[in-house]
Write a protein that holds these residues in place. Structure first.
Motif, PDB file in Angstrom:
ATOM      1  N   ALA A  46     -13.223  10.980  13.653  1.00  0.00           N
ATOM      2  CA  ALA A  46     -14.474  11.541  13.137  1.00  0.00           C
ATOM      3  C   ALA A  46     -15.387  10.429  12.621  1.00  0.00           C
ATOM      4  CB  ALA A  46     -14.191  12.554  12.038  1.00  0.00           C
ATOM      5  N   LEU A  47     -16.049   9.764  13.552  1.00  0.00           N
ATOM      6  CA  LEU A  47     -16.949   8.666  13.216  1.00  0.00           C
ATOM      7  C   LEU A  47     -18.312   8.875  13.860  1.00  0.00           C
ATOM      8  CD1 LEU A  47     -14.636   5.561  13.850  1.00  0.00           C
ATOM      9  CD2 LEU A  47     -15.146   6.621  11.649  1.00  0.00           C
ATOM     10  N   LEU A  48     -19.355   8.491  13.141  1.00  0.00           N
ATOM     11  CA  LEU A  48     -20.689   8.326  13.706  1.00  0.00           C
ATOM     12  C   LEU A  48     -20.922   6.824  13.768  1.00  0.00           C
ATOM     13  CD1 LEU A  48     -23.534   9.212  14.598  1.00  0.00           C
ATOM     14  CD2 LEU A  48     -24.154   9.316  12.162  1.00  0.00           C
ATOM     15  N   GLU A  49     -21.183   6.311  14.972  1.00  0.00           N
ATOM     16  CA  GLU A  49     -21.243   4.860  15.153  1.00  0.00           C
ATOM     17  C   GLU A  49     -22.573   4.427  15.764  1.00  0.00           C
ATOM     18  OE1 GLU A  49     -17.052   3.005  15.594  1.00  0.00           O
ATOM     19  OE2 GLU A  49     -17.333   4.307  17.333  1.00  0.00           O
ATOM     20  N   PHE A  50     -23.081   3.318  15.223  1.00  0.00           N
ATOM     21  CA  PHE A  50     -24.255   2.650  15.762  1.00  0.00           C
ATOM     22  C   PHE A  50     -23.811   1.286  16.269  1.00  0.00           C
ATOM     23  CE2 PHE A  50     -25.795   5.577  12.540  1.00  0.00           C
ATOM     24  CZ  PHE A  50     -26.859   6.203  13.187  1.00  0.00           C
ATOM     25  N   GLY A  51     -24.048   1.015  17.548  1.00  0.00           N
ATOM     26  CA  GLY A  51     -23.636  -0.250  18.141  1.00  0.00           C
ATOM     27  C   GLY A  51     -24.824  -1.014  18.691  1.00  0.00           C
ATOM     28  N   LEU A  52     -24.967  -2.268  18.301  1.00  0.00           N
ATOM     29  CA  LEU A  52     -26.045  -3.127  18.788  1.00  0.00           C
ATOM     30  C   LEU A  52     -25.471  -4.079  19.833  1.00  0.00           C
ATOM     31  CD1 LEU A  52     -28.993  -4.177  18.582  1.00  0.00           C
ATOM     32  CD2 LEU A  52     -28.139  -5.777  16.845  1.00  0.00           C
ATOM     33  N   TYR A  53     -25.882  -3.900  21.090  1.00  0.00           N
ATOM     34  CA  TYR A  53     -25.398  -4.761  22.172  1.00  0.00           C
ATOM     35  C   TYR A  53     -26.312  -5.971  22.258  1.00  0.00           C
ATOM     36  CZ  TYR A  53     -23.119  -6.083  26.514  1.00  0.00           C
ATOM     37  OH  TYR A  53     -22.402  -6.753  27.471  1.00  0.00           O
ATOM     38  N   ALA A  54     -25.802  -7.116  21.783  1.00  0.00           N
ATOM     39  CA  ALA A  54     -26.646  -8.293  21.632  1.00  0.00           C
ATOM     40  C   ALA A  54     -26.548  -9.266  22.792  1.00  0.00           C
ATOM     41  CB  ALA A  54     -26.299  -9.015  20.326  1.00  0.00           C
ATOM     42  N   GLY A  55     -25.418  -9.305  23.481  1.00  0.00           N
ATOM     43  CA  GLY A  55     -25.283 -10.277  24.556  1.00  0.00           C
ATOM     44  C   GLY A  55     -24.089  -9.993  25.424  1.00  0.00           C
ATOM     45  N   GLY A  56     -24.134 -10.535  26.653  1.00  0.00           N
ATOM     46  CA  GLY A  56     -23.057 -10.336  27.610  1.00  0.00           C
ATOM     47  C   GLY A  56     -23.560  -9.694  28.880  1.00  0.00           C
ATOM     48  N   GLY A  57     -22.653  -9.496  29.830  1.00  0.00           N
ATOM     49  CA  GLY A  57     -23.022  -8.843  31.072  1.00  0.00           C
ATOM     50  C   GLY A  57     -23.127  -7.343  30.915  1.00  0.00           C
ATOM     51  N   PRO A  58     -23.620  -6.656  31.946  1.00  0.00           N
ATOM     52  CA  PRO A  58     -23.713  -5.187  31.873  1.00  0.00           C
ATOM     53  C   PRO A  58     -22.339  -4.582  31.591  1.00  0.00           C
ATOM     54  CG  PRO A  58     -24.885  -6.030  33.791  1.00  0.00           C
ATOM     55  CD  PRO A  58     -24.111  -7.191  33.212  1.00  0.00           C
ATOM     56  N   THR A  59     -22.256  -3.787  30.536  1.00  0.00           N
ATOM     57  CA  THR A  59     -20.984  -3.208  30.109  1.00  0.00           C
ATOM     58  C   THR A  59     -21.028  -1.699  30.257  1.00  0.00           C
ATOM     59  OG1 THR A  59     -20.433  -4.988  28.579  1.00  0.00           O
ATOM     60  CG2 THR A  59     -19.478  -2.838  28.114  1.00  0.00           C
ATOM     61  N   HIS A  60     -20.052  -1.158  30.958  1.00  0.00           N
ATOM     62  CA  HIS A  60     -19.984   0.282  31.197  1.00  0.00           C
ATOM     63  C   HIS A  60     -19.281   0.948  30.025  1.00  0.00           C
ATOM     64  CE1 HIS A  60     -18.082   3.978  32.888  1.00  0.00           C
ATOM     65  NE2 HIS A  60     -19.269   4.104  33.440  1.00  0.00           N
ATOM     66  N   LEU A  95     -18.847 -10.355  25.640  1.00  0.00           N
ATOM     67  CA  LEU A  95     -19.931  -9.536  25.107  1.00  0.00           C
ATOM     68  C   LEU A  95     -20.074  -9.750  23.603  1.00  0.00           C
ATOM     69  CD1 LEU A  95     -18.555  -6.892  23.508  1.00  0.00           C
ATOM     70  CD2 LEU A  95     -18.027  -6.231  25.850  1.00  0.00           C
ATOM     71  N   SER A  96     -21.174  -9.278  23.067  1.00  0.00           N
ATOM     72  CA  SER A  96     -21.410  -9.291  21.620  1.00  0.00           C
ATOM     73  C   SER A  96     -21.969  -7.924  21.262  1.00  0.00           C
ATOM     74  CB  SER A  96     -22.395 -10.397  21.236  1.00  0.00           C
ATOM     75  OG  SER A  96     -22.687 -10.360  19.851  1.00  0.00           O
ATOM     76  N   PHE A 189     -25.321 -15.908  20.924  1.00  0.00           N
ATOM     77  CA  PHE A 189     -24.441 -14.806  20.570  1.00  0.00           C
ATOM     78  C   PHE A 189     -23.195 -14.784  21.453  1.00  0.00           C
ATOM     79  CE2 PHE A 189     -28.374 -12.262  19.113  1.00  0.00           C
ATOM     80  CZ  PHE A 189     -28.363 -12.930  17.908  1.00  0.00           C
ATOM     81  N   THR A 190     -23.318 -15.235  22.693  1.00  0.00           N
ATOM     82  CA  THR A 190     -22.164 -15.239  23.593  1.00  0.00           C
ATOM     83  C   THR A 190     -21.695 -16.643  23.936  1.00  0.00           C
ATOM     84  OG1 THR A 190     -23.671 -15.072  25.491  1.00  0.00           O
ATOM     85  CG2 THR A 190     -22.732 -13.031  24.655  1.00  0.00           C
ATOM     86  N   GLY A 191     -22.477 -17.672  23.601  1.00  0.00           N
ATOM     87  CA  GLY A 191     -22.105 -19.029  23.983  1.00  0.00           C
ATOM     88  C   GLY A 191     -21.708 -19.944  22.856  1.00  0.00           C
ATOM     89  N   TYR A 192     -21.748 -19.459  21.618  1.00  0.00           N
ATOM     90  CA  TYR A 192     -21.484 -20.345  20.485  1.00  0.00           C
ATOM     91  C   TYR A 192     -20.063 -20.867  20.447  1.00  0.00           C
ATOM     92  CZ  TYR A 192     -19.238 -16.333  18.196  1.00  0.00           C
ATOM     93  OH  TYR A 192     -18.410 -15.281  17.901  1.00  0.00           O
ATOM     94  N   GLN A 227     -26.609 -26.055  12.748  1.00  0.00           N
ATOM     95  CA  GLN A 227     -26.165 -25.325  11.554  1.00  0.00           C
ATOM     96  C   GLN A 227     -25.975 -23.842  11.868  1.00  0.00           C
ATOM     97  OE1 GLN A 227     -29.352 -26.450   8.897  1.00  0.00           O
ATOM     98  NE2 GLN A 227     -28.063 -27.923   7.799  1.00  0.00           N
ATOM     99  N   TYR A 228     -26.857 -23.301  12.706  1.00  0.00           N
ATOM    100  CA  TYR A 228     -26.725 -21.898  13.094  1.00  0.00           C
ATOM    101  C   TYR A 228     -25.470 -21.697  13.936  1.00  0.00           C
ATOM    102  CZ  TYR A 228     -28.355 -17.246  14.476  1.00  0.00           C
ATOM    103  OH  TYR A 228     -28.466 -15.897  14.660  1.00  0.00           O
ATOM    104  N   VAL A 229     -25.188 -22.637  14.850  1.00  0.00           N
ATOM    105  CA  VAL A 229     -23.969 -22.561  15.654  1.00  0.00           C
ATOM    106  C   VAL A 229     -22.739 -22.575  14.748  1.00  0.00           C
ATOM    107  CG1 VAL A 229     -22.543 -23.793  17.334  1.00  0.00           C
ATOM    108  CG2 VAL A 229     -24.993 -23.576  17.716  1.00  0.00           C
ATOM    109  N   THR A 230     -22.749 -23.464  13.759  1.00  0.00           N
ATOM    110  CA  THR A 230     -21.619 -23.546  12.832  1.00  0.00           C
ATOM    111  C   THR A 230     -21.439 -22.238  12.087  1.00  0.00           C
ATOM    112  OG1 THR A 230     -21.886 -25.932  12.540  1.00  0.00           O
ATOM    113  CG2 THR A 230     -20.724 -24.738  10.796  1.00  0.00           C
ATOM    114  N   ARG A 231     -22.539 -21.617  11.671  1.00  0.00           N
ATOM    115  CA  ARG A 231     -22.462 -20.340  10.967  1.00  0.00           C
ATOM    116  C   ARG A 231     -21.800 -19.280  11.850  1.00  0.00           C
ATOM    117  NH1 ARG A 231     -28.079 -17.726   9.185  1.00  0.00           N
ATOM    118  NH2 ARG A 231     -28.192 -19.684   8.002  1.00  0.00           N
ATOM    119  N   LEU A 232     -22.183 -19.224  13.130  1.00  0.00           N
ATOM    120  CA  LEU A 232     -21.591 -18.252  14.047  1.00  0.00           C
ATOM    121  C   LEU A 232     -20.110 -18.538  14.268  1.00  0.00           C
ATOM    122  CD1 LEU A 232     -24.417 -18.073  16.756  1.00  0.00           C
ATOM    123  CD2 LEU A 232     -23.931 -16.386  14.997  1.00  0.00           C
TER     124      LEU A 232
END
Length: 286
Positions: A46-60, A95-96, A189-192, A227-232
């Motif tokens: 019983a979950l309501l979920e919000f998903g943000l698809y930020a990077g990667g190939g087309p995902t089914h 993916l991300s 998002f996908t290459g760090y 610095q951003y790469v290190t954070r990720l």
């Protein structure tokens, strides 16, 4: 076209109702906030979920009779009561996909959420800024600190408000990164986690000279590209320490640190403790 407009309207209404519902709660029923980097399969809950698809190939993604192909820059909203699966391309980049999940077993922002499968997908703007907001929610969800419930609730409400603005009227959305910087951040998002990533490579993704890219990235994002790469990478390492049995050296490699000593030094500087101490203390268990 009419179907797209209907999905936009339904998504906006659902986000707005969730905002109103969450705001009146003393503490949010938030069992999960985090990032998926590979295939996923979720049993009915019983979950309501919000998903943000930020990077990667087309995902089914498939939920009951509903199917959709996710691409970067997509918000997916679903009820997990019936279970669902997500399958990225076998030979594609990782993916991300950032999830914020609400437990709606005892209380729900909308009626009859458990009656039929729901899968809504809509495009969003300002993906890089939304990911930063998701990352902040994820970090607060893991931490234990004074006024934790208040801090987490505030950040989740901010995320929902930003999602609503990024789906709805463009004139009301927050300012986005410039196109080149947006592309570079989305690439990260996908290459760090790839060792050897350079500022020059990021500059080419942004179609800017390396010097111009470095100045513009820092001006818009607030830190240097590396610095951003290190954070990720550190955020990914924390997740792997929390959720896997990989040893510390394997975690470092998986997060993009080629040198285990550099990983340990960088992690300690960012988090305040060594990777081993972080895991042993049970910090941030999901």
């Amino acid at each position: 076209m009419l179907e797209s407009i209907k999905k936009l309207s339904e998504t906006c209404n659902l986000i707005e109702n969730t905002l109103i519902w969450a705001n009146r709660l003393e503490a949010l029923p938030l069992p999960y906030a985090g990032e998926d980097r590979g295939p996923f399969k979720v049993k009915g809950r019983a979950l309501l979920e919000f998903g943000l698809y930020a990077g990667g190939g087309p995902t089914h993604i498939q939920l009951g009779p509903h199917e959709a192909a996710l691409k970067p820059g997509t918000l997916v909203t679903l009820n997990a009561h019936f279970g669902y699966i997500g399958t990225p391309p076998a030979d594609g980049p990782p993916l991300s996909l950032w999830w914020t999940s609400f437990d709606v077993a005892n209380d729900s922002p909308v009626p009859d959420l458990d009656k039929a499968p729901m899968l809504l997908t809509v495009p969003v703007r300002n993906v890089a800024r939304l990911v930063e907001r998701c990352r902040s929610v994820c970090r607060l969800h893991k931490q234990q600190q004074p006024f934790q419930a208040i801090r987490l609730k505030s950040e989740v409400l901010n995320l929902l408000a930003d999602l609503h603005e990024s789906v709805a009227d463009p004139s009301r959305s927050p300012a986005a990164y410039s196109p080149g910087i947006e592309e570079a951040v989305r690439f990260l998002f996908t290459g760090y986690d790839r060792a050897g990533l350079t500022r020059g490579e990021l500059a080419r993704v942004a179609h800017l000279s390396e010097a111009h890219f470095g100045r513009q990235f820092r001006r818009e994002v607030g830190v240097t590209p590396l610095q951003y790469v290190t954070r990720l990478r550190v955020a990914r390492a924390c997740e792997l320490l929390d959720r896997t049995r990989l040893n510390v050296e394997e975690v470092g490699r998986a997060a993009g640190f080629g040198d285990p000593f550099h990983f340990s030094r960088t992690f300690r500087k960012s988090v305040g403790v060594s990777p081993r101490a972080y895991r042993n203390a049970g910090a941030g268990r999901l």
